[in-house]
Design a protein around this motif. Structure first.
Motif, short mmCIF file in Angstrom:
data_model
loop_
_atom_site.label_atom_id
_atom_site.label_comp_id
_atom_site.label_asym_id
_atom_site.label_seq_id
_atom_site.Cartn_x
_atom_site.Cartn_y
_atom_site.Cartn_z
N SER A 71 1.32 -1.19 0.12
CA SER A 71 0.40 0.30 -0.18
C SER A 71 0.16 0.88 0.03
CB SER A 71 -0.59 0.35 1.02
OG SER A 71 -0.34 -0.31 2.19
N GLY A 72 2.06 1.25 0.89
CA GLY A 72 2.79 2.77 0.37
C GLY A 72 3.35 2.73 -0.81
N ASP A 73 2.73 1.80 -1.60
CA ASP A 73 3.76 2.02 -3.16
C ASP A 73 2.45 3.36 -4.14
OD1 ASP A 73 5.94 0.64 -3.75
OD2 ASP A 73 4.65 -1.00 -3.64
N MET A 74 0.86 3.23 -3.13
CA MET A 74 0.14 3.74 -3.62
C MET A 74 -0.56 4.84 -2.59
SD MET A 74 -0.80 2.19 -7.26
CE MET A 74 -2.20 1.85 -7.65
N GLU A 75 0.28 5.38 -2.13
CA GLU A 75 -0.56 6.80 -1.48
C GLU A 75 -0.13 7.96 -1.87
OE1 GLU A 75 2.27 7.16 2.71
OE2 GLU A 75 1.41 5.39 3.12
N CYS A 76 -1.28 7.96 -1.28
CA CYS A 76 -1.50 9.83 -1.71
C CYS A 76 -1.09 10.94 -0.61
CB CYS A 76 -2.35 10.28 -1.50
SG CYS A 76 -3.08 11.90 -1.69
N SER A 77 0.31 11.90 -1.13
CA SER A 77 1.04 12.83 -0.81
C SER A 77 1.07 14.01 -0.30
CB SER A 77 2.40 13.07 -2.16
OG SER A 77 1.73 14.28 -2.70
N LEU A 78 -0.61 13.93 -0.27
CA LEU A 78 -1.24 14.62 0.51
C LEU A 78 -2.04 14.25 1.95
CD1 LEU A 78 -2.82 16.50 -2.29
CD2 LEU A 78 -0.90 17.67 -1.02
N CYS A 79 -2.67 12.98 1.96
CA CYS A 79 -3.41 12.76 2.97
C CYS A 79 -2.02 11.89 3.77
CB CYS A 79 -4.95 12.19 2.27
SG CYS A 79 -4.78 10.62 1.42
N MET A 80 -1.38 11.01 2.78
CA MET A 80 -0.78 9.96 2.93
C MET A 80 -2.12 8.96 3.74
SD MET A 80 1.97 11.71 3.59
CE MET A 80 2.72 10.47 4.09
N ARG A 81 -1.88 8.51 2.90
CA ARG A 81 -3.35 7.56 2.70
C ARG A 81 -3.63 6.27 1.62
NH1 ARG A 81 -9.22 9.08 6.21
NH2 ARG A 81 -8.62 10.77 4.43
N LEU A 82 -3.69 5.84 1.53
CA LEU A 82 -4.15 5.01 -0.02
C LEU A 82 -4.87 6.06 -0.91
CD1 LEU A 82 -3.49 1.87 -0.87
CD2 LEU A 82 -5.96 1.43 -0.62
N PHE A 83 -4.85 5.56 -1.96
CA PHE A 83 -5.43 7.06 -3.19
C PHE A 83 -6.71 6.25 -3.28
CE2 PHE A 83 -1.45 7.19 -5.20
CZ PHE A 83 -1.17 8.30 -5.64
N TYR A 84 -7.59 6.88 -3.45
CA TYR A 84 -8.70 7.33 -3.35
C TYR A 84 -9.00 7.96 -4.36
CZ TYR A 84 -14.12 6.75 -2.47
OH TYR A 84 -15.27 5.31 -2.65
N GLU A 85 -10.01 7.64 -5.40
CA GLU A 85 -10.10 8.06 -6.35
C GLU A 85 -8.88 9.01 -7.64
OE1 GLU A 85 -13.66 9.97 -5.70
OE2 GLU A 85 -15.26 9.32 -6.83
N PRO A 86 -8.18 8.18 -6.99
CA PRO A 86 -7.02 8.83 -8.02
C PRO A 86 -6.76 10.10 -9.46
CG PRO A 86 -6.36 6.62 -8.50
CD PRO A 86 -7.89 7.51 -7.85
N VAL A 87 -6.12 10.79 -9.28
CA VAL A 87 -6.38 11.37 -10.70
C VAL A 87 -4.48 11.91 -10.69
CG1 VAL A 87 -8.62 12.51 -10.11
CG2 VAL A 87 -6.58 14.10 -9.68
#
Length: 771
Positions: free
Chosen positions: A473-489
């Motif tokens: 999951s660390g490979d797919m983490e948003c750098s803003l919320c530091m959580r797993l991508f949700y609806e990634p753009v």
């Protein structure tokens, strides 16, 4: 001129030129009609009868008879007629489509086990490629494949519709290959299409060797394009070392080798391709091209037949097969040492019928295991020495040219046709390259998944696989919320964020949160399309983590949609039920608030005036969003209308904007004498209000009408709505009152008290109006 049509049964018919003088035209028409009706044996008898009446054989009639024999499945006899026609004049490629198509169809149905139309095995086995063969059995077009070049994504870039392609591929197209959306051209995108940073790193981690091979492959393509074939070959060789099972990579290296005139090496690549992917038509096409370049047209024809069998609609290859077959026929009669032809109609099998040819054609003339009237030909026919010599093949080197082949080219027709699928008896032929006796084994079977041994189980990607623990999951983490991508753009600069995270950042600043590149144009178009590849990776490989992330998001949305416990509050002006209230939204906190009210589906928020002590007043009105128009810089104009009144029970905050726990207000209803008194008061105040409005100056009335519309009509039942008559709120909105006075009337739950207050205001403003 010759033209082509299809018979009623779908067979290809070639319209030959009119027959020679002395031939009955009516009989020709009958024969043609028999062909169209599918009665090919009748057509054969008619043509044979006409030929027997001629002193010398006619080339056109021989071709007609040969076509009919071919369509009737009597290929051994058809070759006699074709050879007769060839002895009278060189066969042209356009005269051989029926023979090529019939041989290919027979290979397809009887040897490869594929149906003629559907492209699947007649047995319906799983995992069999489709009929076009174009990449169907090459690298699977899986999750990480480019939809344009069908290879592993190299320098992936995500376009505005959310699909991902190789950067070099997408710059050459005008619309998306998946959804057909029009794409911005290379020049229209600031700094061109950018590398998707997260996906690029992911590919390098999951498929390290293949990613490096794709890089070398792309470098080799560029060098080849820039006329540096030797350097390009070095890149291709290094790429093949890293990805030896890539069919398309071998295809391109073979094409480069042919461009460099190194046909022997190209033949080796073609052979490797055919071994790896025996049911891929392009593999056989590559090998055939290399063999033609090496002068081995007999073996090239064999590959072309297989190619047409695997991909019947590949017109270019079919024409090439006809051309090579024409040359092979011609070589028999142009070479030295071939005895002059006897009259074919009198010589029986003595024309040109080598035993090897008869043996090889058994699968095309009879079903396995069945008896044939020609069995004597296969076993006991004694052929002249000249015919036997056609069965021998020379041991010339693979790279020899056509010229100087001597007697061996006279043997090529028999060699090629002898290469057609043998019967179950295992009859063999010699290859012209090494002289060894080998059996030609066409690709007849694909292993079912449960028959394969030592093969890694297929991944959910359908093609590529990687160790289960390699992706976390660390490979797919948003750098803003530091959580797993949700609806990634993905932004135009190539960075990926959760949709909600990016929107909140752009509320405050129009630059990318990571690289600070200006995203004003991206913000103006609001092209927030989700990265579909990223979403699919999350669903397939991090399903549990994504489900947990989705659960958190849904809980947040549920909390935001509770219009009792935590109502978002817009602190601005007075609002009233049924009255429109246009808003200009520019503050980041209110951008977020409006967006959330739309996302949750409530489309509602509270409107209150400011209060110096509490932050906002204790009473307000719920507004419902009817429309939102965004400006390029992120500002918006929100069209709202009042819905209901509320009382604030407690104040709060969330993500920068105010919230409140509320209770809704409703008017208290009355009955009996109180109701009669209320109706009388209601009618009187309405008449007073109407008189006041009609007495206003025209310019003032115009302003009121443009902002609030006409005075609503009088209600027959003033207690029908929980908030009371609409005209009261319209009048309260247009009367010149301070906000605090309006708030006091808004908070009243007695319609009688509200009417009395309005009447007092009307009396006051009427007295102050200048006469």
């Amino acid at each position: 001129m010759e033209t082509e049509v299809r018979s009623r049964r779908g067979e290809l018919l070639v319209h030959r030129p009119p027959g020679p003088p002395g031939v009955c035209s009516e009989m020709l028409e009958v024969a043609e009609e028999a062909n169209r009706a599918g009665d090919f044996n009748l057509a054969v008898e008619i043509y044979g009868s006409m030929l027997s009446d001629l002193q010398q054989p006619d080339r056109g009639l021989c071709l007609r008879k040969a076509d009919s024999l071919t369509r009737a499945g009597r290929i051994s006899e058809a070759l006699d007629s074709f050879c007769t026609a060839a002895s009278l004049g060189k066969l042209r490629p356009e005269e051989l489509p029926v023979l090529v198509e019939t041989i290919a169809r027979t290979l397809r149905e009887k040897e490869l086990g594929l149906s003629n139309a559907s492209g699947t095995r007649s047995g319906g086995a799983d995992g069999v490629p489709d009929g076009d063969g174009d990449g169907a059995v090459d690298e699977a077009l899986d999750l990480f494949s480019c939809g344009l070049c069908r290879r592993l994504l190299h320098e992936p870039t995500t376009v505005e519709c959310g699909h991902t392609f190789c950067r070099s591929c997408v710059e050459a197209v005008e619309e998306c290959a998946h959804c057909q959306q029009r794409l911005s051209g290379k020049d229209a995108v600031p700094n061109g299409h950018r590398l998707d940073v997260v996906l690029s790193g992911l590919l390098a981690k999951l498929f390290a060797a293949e990613s490096q091979a794709r890089k070398l492959w792309a470098e080799g393509e560029l060098l080849w394009k820039n006329q540096s074939p030797a350097q390009a070959l070095e890149k291709y060789n290094a790429a093949v070392d890293l990805a030896p099972s890539s069919g398309r990579l071998l295809c391109q290296r073979a094409a480069l080798l042919m461009d460099m005139r190194n046909f022997s090496q190209a033949v080796q690549d073609g052979s490797s391709l055919c071994r790896m992917k025996p049911l891929w038509g392009e593999a056989h096409c590559v090998k055939a091209s290399a063999l033609i370049g090496a002068g081995q047209k007999d073996e090239a024809l064999q590959e072309l037949f297989l190619c047409v069998a695997l991909k019947p609609d590949w017109t270019d290859v079919k024409l090439q097969a006809q051309k090579v077959l024409s040359e092979v026929f011609s070589s028999v009669f142009e070479s030295e040492g071939v005895p002059p032809l006897l009259r074919p109609l009198q010589g029986g099998l003595g024309l040109l019928k080598p035993p090897a040819l008869l043996r090889s054609l058994r699968p095309l003339t009879q079903k396995p295991g069945s008896a044939s009237s020609q069995d004597s030909e296969f076993s006991g026919t004694k052929s002249p020495p000249a015919d036997e010599s056609l069965c021998r093949v020379s041991s010339a080197s693979p790279g020899r040219s056509e010229h100087g082949a001597g007697e061996s080219s006279a043997k090529s027709l028999a060699g090629v046709l002898a290469a057609l699928p043998p019967p179950p008896g295992g009859l063999k032929r010699k290859h012209s390259g090494d002289g060894a006796v080998v059996a030609f084994n066409p690709p007849t079977k694909l292993l079912r998944p449960d028959e394969e041994s030592g093969v890694e189980a297929a991944s959910p990607l359908g093609g590529r696989s990687f160790p289960a623990g390699l992706l976390d999951s660390g490979d797919m983490e948003c750098s803003l919320c530091m959580r797993l991508f949700y609806e990634p753009v993905a932004t135009p600069c190539g960075h990926t964020f959760c949709l909600k995270c990016l929107e909140r950042c752009l509320d405050h600043n129009s630059n990318c949160p990571l690289c600070k590149e200006n995203l004003s144009e991206y913000l103006a178009t609001r092209g927030y399309s989700k990265t579909l590849l990223m979403e699919e990776v999350l669903q397939r490989y991090l399903g549990d983590e994504l489900a947990e992330r989705k659960k958190i998001h849904e809980e947040e949305m549920k909390e935001l949609s509770n219009l009792n416990q935590e109502v978002p509050i817009f602190i601005c002006t007075m609002a009233f039920p049924t009255i429109t209230c246009p808003l200009h939204v520019f503050e980041p906190r209110y951008r977020l608030m409006i967006r959330r009210s739309m996302e949750t589906g409530t489309k509602q928020f509270g409107m209150c005036i400011a209060d110096e002590l509490k932050g906002f007043a204790d009473y307000g009105c719920m507004l419902e969003v009817r429309d939102v128009k965004f400006f390029p810089d992120g500002r918006s104009v929100v069209d709202t209308i009042g819905v209901s009144r509320f009382k604030v029970l407690s104040h709060g905050q969330r993500d920068g904007y105010n919230t409140a726990k509320i209770e809704y207000l409703e008017d208290k209803k009355v009955e009996g004498e109180e109701l009669a008194e209320l109706l009388k008061l209601h009618n009187a105040v309405y008449e007073q209000a109407n008189n006041w409005f009609t007495s206003l100056k025209d310019n003032m009335k115009s302003q009121i009408l443009s902002h609030f519309g006409q005075l609503p009509s009088q209600d027959s039942d003033p207690q029908a709505s929980p908030s009371g008559p609409a005209w009261c709120w319209w009048l309260l909105a247009v009367l010149p009152l301070e906000n605090r006075a309006q708030l006091t009337i808004l908070a009243m739950t007695s319609l009688k008290d509200r009417l009395i207050a309005i009447r007092r205001v009307l009396i006051f403003v009427s007295r102050r109006r200048p006469r």
